[in-house]
Motif scaffolding. Structure first.
Motif, short mmCIF file in Angstrom:
data_model
loop_
_atom_site.label_atom_id
_atom_site.label_comp_id
_atom_site.label_asym_id
_atom_site.label_seq_id
_atom_site.Cartn_x
_atom_site.Cartn_y
_atom_site.Cartn_z
N ARG A 521 0.85 -1.20 0.00
CA ARG A 521 0.00 0.00 0.00
C ARG A 521 0.88 1.26 0.00
O ARG A 521 0.58 2.22 -0.70
CB ARG A 521 -0.93 -0.01 1.21
CG ARG A 521 -1.81 1.22 1.28
CD ARG A 521 -2.89 1.09 2.32
NE ARG A 521 -3.59 2.35 2.51
CZ ARG A 521 -4.60 2.54 3.35
NH1 ARG A 521 -5.05 1.51 4.06
NH2 ARG A 521 -5.17 3.72 3.47
N VAL A 522 1.97 1.22 0.75
CA VAL A 522 2.87 2.38 0.81
C VAL A 522 3.83 2.39 -0.37
O VAL A 522 4.00 3.42 -1.04
CB VAL A 522 3.66 2.36 2.14
CG1 VAL A 522 4.72 3.46 2.16
CG2 VAL A 522 2.70 2.52 3.32
N THR A 525 2.32 3.11 -3.93
CA THR A 525 1.95 4.53 -4.05
C THR A 525 3.17 5.35 -4.46
O THR A 525 3.09 6.21 -5.36
CB THR A 525 1.41 5.06 -2.71
OG1 THR A 525 0.27 4.30 -2.32
CG2 THR A 525 1.00 6.52 -2.84
N TYR A 580 -7.84 2.71 -4.23
CA TYR A 580 -7.47 4.00 -3.66
C TYR A 580 -7.31 5.05 -4.76
O TYR A 580 -6.23 5.63 -4.93
CB TYR A 580 -6.14 3.88 -2.89
CG TYR A 580 -6.09 2.81 -1.84
CD1 TYR A 580 -6.80 2.95 -0.64
CD2 TYR A 580 -5.30 1.67 -2.02
CE1 TYR A 580 -6.73 1.97 0.33
CE2 TYR A 580 -5.24 0.69 -1.05
CZ TYR A 580 -5.95 0.84 0.13
OH TYR A 580 -5.89 -0.13 1.09
N ASP A 583 -5.60 8.47 -4.08
CA ASP A 583 -4.19 8.53 -3.66
C ASP A 583 -3.21 8.36 -4.82
O ASP A 583 -2.00 8.46 -4.61
CB ASP A 583 -3.91 7.44 -2.62
CG ASP A 583 -4.70 7.63 -1.34
OD1 ASP A 583 -5.04 8.79 -1.05
OD2 ASP A 583 -4.98 6.64 -0.65
N TYR A 584 -3.73 8.13 -6.01
CA TYR A 584 -2.86 7.83 -7.14
C TYR A 584 -2.98 8.90 -8.22
O TYR A 584 -4.08 9.42 -8.48
CB TYR A 584 -3.21 6.47 -7.75
CG TYR A 584 -2.63 5.31 -6.99
CD1 TYR A 584 -1.52 4.62 -7.47
CD2 TYR A 584 -3.17 4.91 -5.78
CE1 TYR A 584 -0.98 3.56 -6.77
CE2 TYR A 584 -2.63 3.85 -5.05
CZ TYR A 584 -1.53 3.18 -5.56
OH TYR A 584 -0.98 2.14 -4.86
N SER A 649 4.03 11.23 -0.38
CA SER A 649 2.96 10.29 -0.73
C SER A 649 3.04 9.02 0.12
O SER A 649 2.02 8.51 0.59
CB SER A 649 3.01 9.94 -2.22
OG SER A 649 4.16 9.19 -2.54
N GLU A 653 0.47 7.84 3.20
CA GLU A 653 -0.21 6.54 3.15
C GLU A 653 0.06 5.73 4.41
O GLU A 653 -0.84 5.07 4.95
CB GLU A 653 0.25 5.77 1.91
CG GLU A 653 -0.75 4.78 1.37
CD GLU A 653 -2.01 5.45 0.84
OE1 GLU A 653 -3.10 4.90 1.05
OE2 GLU A 653 -1.90 6.53 0.21
N LYS A 656 -2.07 7.08 7.17
CA LYS A 656 -3.47 6.65 7.02
C LYS A 656 -3.66 5.24 7.57
O LYS A 656 -4.72 4.93 8.15
CB LYS A 656 -3.88 6.68 5.54
CG LYS A 656 -4.15 8.06 4.98
CD LYS A 656 -4.60 7.95 3.53
CE LYS A 656 -4.85 9.32 2.91
NZ LYS A 656 -5.25 9.19 1.49
#
Length: 696
Positions: A521-522, A525, A580, A583-584, A649, A653, A656
């Motif tokens: 996820r991190v 991104t 997501y 976020d992208y 970014s 993430e 979050k």
């Protein structure tokens, strides 16, 4: 209390010792044996402050006793000495004066052993690490066993410091500068045979022959002294300095290699090279420089970060993640998917003596997986990790199966899925699997992008399902991320944790599931925003990689894409974008990968880099032309701005993940990113000390 009566020395001496025991050698009353044992409450021997104080007092006592020889050994099985107590060292590091006092004490003991007028031999059966190895190297000779638990290593640079008990001076005198730096900076661990081959040990024998060989080594050392001198010499038979011939080139090459690998983000390996360079001087001058450089490392933010990571790792391994819920290690594993991940997981399992059935629809990947596993077993035998008989026994734990029929997995009580990231493919495979395995058998997905509950949506028994995410290469990557779905039972998670620990991995259990779990996820991104900076702002991708690596990322985003395969990485990115979208960057939504299937990274030999084996040897400028990209903005300001955007970014993430309760522990998020993506260990991850300011 210990009492001695030795030779013609008739006065009774009394020495109180808690951790060391000094006895006359029962096989030869002219010699003595010094045994280290921290007691039954400790699994390993550690060089704590009190242990060093007792050793210091014992060496003074031995001046009066004047034995013909001294053998230092361990009273614990499979460990000589595992080095200094890291917790105690951390306390010392808080005060520079305490650091200097500790190192001077350790160096003083080293010199007492080194200048003993009788041979001192280290008898090593088991771990000989860090300060324990430095103690052994102060001795006049070392005898090792071929016990597979016997290991020689100096892991200090992994904690952001350098060997401080004399290792930077004694090791190059024994094995040469090149080999010394391989061990210190390369974190190279040697077994008994390898130690004997390079000169670190004087002999490698069977465990039952250790003491007799140590006595013989003491005898021939003494005999050599007597033949060379009319009296016992007062100095160790190591040269006071080592020759400089060729050493300058070796050190220059080592420096270039460290800078290439770390981009200067980790100062300890550079300090180690400087210390080893001083081994051409007298031992006293070399030790003085070692103390200075150790203190400089100890006061660095990198050392504080890396020692913190050490304790986070220890916490995750020992933590009771599910209080009150226990489970046994699976008795038999089914592994579906025989690709890189599947074969790596299968090898890890049989290496831990857990039977595996490895299945794939197609015979070709199964054949390649078997070759890989047999090759790895052969290498393990060659370097002494296991015997040929043990390797053969582990190979017999592996069974294989191919085709659409999954019945070979029927008696597996734990099945791991590692097939391509295709939602319908995975669901179909799970439906077929449930027809043949027990309702109580666990099904774990190794998905790198999907929400686990989406994969389990059509399962009959949802309580048996969870995510168990490994990292490539499985044999070296420590982390396993574990996530329950809303329907997962505590017993399912407990069994997954039990397997993780049986494999020797570090578990991180998420508080709730999410697509990509923590690491991807991190990381993904960050890779998406790196592509955006190339596409929209035309920032040089190789300069972005260099900037991120200088900041502490082990492998920049474009090199990471090459390693995993541009096609696979981009597919995962698009799956994650679906979950997501906010976020992208939308600029990466339509990259035409079909323009050239030969530019997919390491597996095709070319991507953003030209690859030679495991190494990215140089940038591949041709990829820009193929995809219609240009690089026009590559000033330092442009590159630093792009780097900061990527850091922002990823940090956002990660935050979050904590704020939404996916993983409530910022420490475990950071540990996951460090172990799973090799992100910023030098800065203790992203959340403890955020690299950029996050605004609403």
């Amino acid at each position: 209390m210990c009492y001695f009566k030795f030779g013609t020395f008739t006065e009774k001496e009394e020495v109180g010792m808690e951790f060391w025991k000094l006895d006359a050698d029962p096989e030869d009353a002219r010699g003595m044996i010094l045994t280290l044992d921290l007691g039954p409450q400790e699994k390993k021997n550690l060089l704590r402050r009190k242990v060093l104080e007792e050793l210091d007092a014992t060496m003074d006592q031995l001046v009066k006793l004047s034995p013909d020889y001294l053998i230092i050994r361990s009273g614990k099985p499979n460990t000589f000495c595992a080095g200094a107590d890291v917790e105690e060292i951390l306390e010392v590091l808080k005060n520079p004066a305490d650091v200097d006092a500790l190192l001077r004490k350790a160096h003083g003991i080293l010199m007492k052993i080194r200048n003993a007028t009788y041979p001192v031999v280290a008898a090593i059966d088991g771990e000989c690490l860090g300060g324990g190895l430095e103690l052994a190297m102060a001795c006049h000779a070392r005898v090792a066993t071929n016990n597979r638990k016997t290991a020689f290593a100096l892991p200090e640079t992994s904690l952001g410091i350098i060997p401080g008990f004399g290792g930077t001076q004694t090791l190059p005198r024994l094995v040469g500068a090149r080999k010394a730096l391989e061990i210190i900076n390369g974190q190279k661990k040697l077994n008994g045979a390898e130690a004997a081959k390079c000169g670190l040990a004087d002999a490698c024998v069977k465990p039952e022959e250790l003491m007799s060989e140590a006595r013989w080594k003491a005898y021939v050392t003494q005999k050599g002294w007597n033949e060379r001198f009319d009296h016992k010499p007062k100095n160790l038979r190591l040269p006071e300095s080592i020759p400089c011939v060729g050493k300058r080139l070796i050190l220059r090459g080592a420096l270039q290699e460290v800078l290439k690998k770390t981009k200067g983000a980790y100062p300890a390996p550079l300090k180690a090279i400087e210390a080893v360079r001083a081994s051409s001087k007298s031992i006293e001058k070399g030790l003085a420089l070692e103390r200075k450089l150790f203190a400089e490392c100890a006061n660095s933010p990198e050392a504080k970060s890396l020692t913190s990571v050490f304790f986070l790792d220890k916490e995750a391994r020992s933590k009771d993640w599910l209080p009150g819920v226990k489970a046994e290690v699976p008795k038999k594993i089914g592994m579906i998917g025989a690709g890189i991940m599947g074969s790596g997981i299968a090898y890890a399992a049989i290496s831990s003596n857990i039977p595996v059935v490895l299945h794939d629809t197609f015979p070709d990947p199964v054949g390649k997986a078997v070759i890989f596993i047999e090759t790895m077993l052969g290498k393990a035998v060659k370097i002494g990790i296991m015997t040929a008989e043990e390797a053969a026994a582990k190979r017999r734990l592996l069974k294989v199966s191919t085709g659409d029929d999954l019945s070979a997995l029927a008696d597996a009580d734990f099945v791991i899925e590692a097939v391509p990231e295709d939602l319908q493919l995975k669901r179909k495979m799970f439906a077929e699997l449930e027809k043949v395995i027990s309702p109580k058998a666990v099904i774990a997905t190794n998905t790198s992008s999907f929400l686990p509950s989406d994969l389990a949506a059509e399962l009959q028994y949802k309580d048996r399902f969870c995510a168990m995410h490994f990292f490539n290469p499985v044999r070296t990557m420590k982390l396993i991320e574990i996530a329950a779905t809303q329907g997962s039972s505590p017993e399912t998670i407990a069994k997954t944790l039990a397997l993780t620990k049986a494999l020797g991995k570090v578990p991180v259990l998420l508080d709730q599931e999410c697509p990509g779990l923590i690491v991807n996820r991190v990381l993904v991104t960050g890779m998406a925003w790196a592509l955006d900076q190339l596409q929209t702002l035309k920032i040089d991708p190789w300069k972005i990689d260099e900037a991120m690596e200088k900041f502490g990322m082990a492998m920049g985003p474009f090199k990471t894409l090459d390693l995993v395969g541009f096609d696979i990485g981009y597919h995962v990115m698009k799956v994650m974008m679906g979950y997501y979208p906010q976020d992208y960057p939308q600029s990466v939504a339509g990259i035409p990968l079909n323009k050239d299937k030969n530019l997919l990274g390491k597996k095709t030999g070319k991507g953003f880099y030209i690859w030679k084996g495991e190494e990215a040897v140089k940038p591949n400028k041709a990829i820009l032309e193929k995809f219609g990209w240009k690089t026009e903005c590559s000033s330092n300001d442009d590159v630093n701005a792009a780097r900061n955007l990527l850091l922002l970014s990823m940090t956002r993430e990660a935050k979050k993940i904590v704020d939404t309760g996916v993983c409530k522990s910022p420490d475990m998020v950071d540990l996951s990113l460090i172990h799973g993506a090799m992100l910023f260990a030098n800065r203790r991850g992203l959340l403890l000390n955020p690299p950029v300011t996050i605004t609403a």
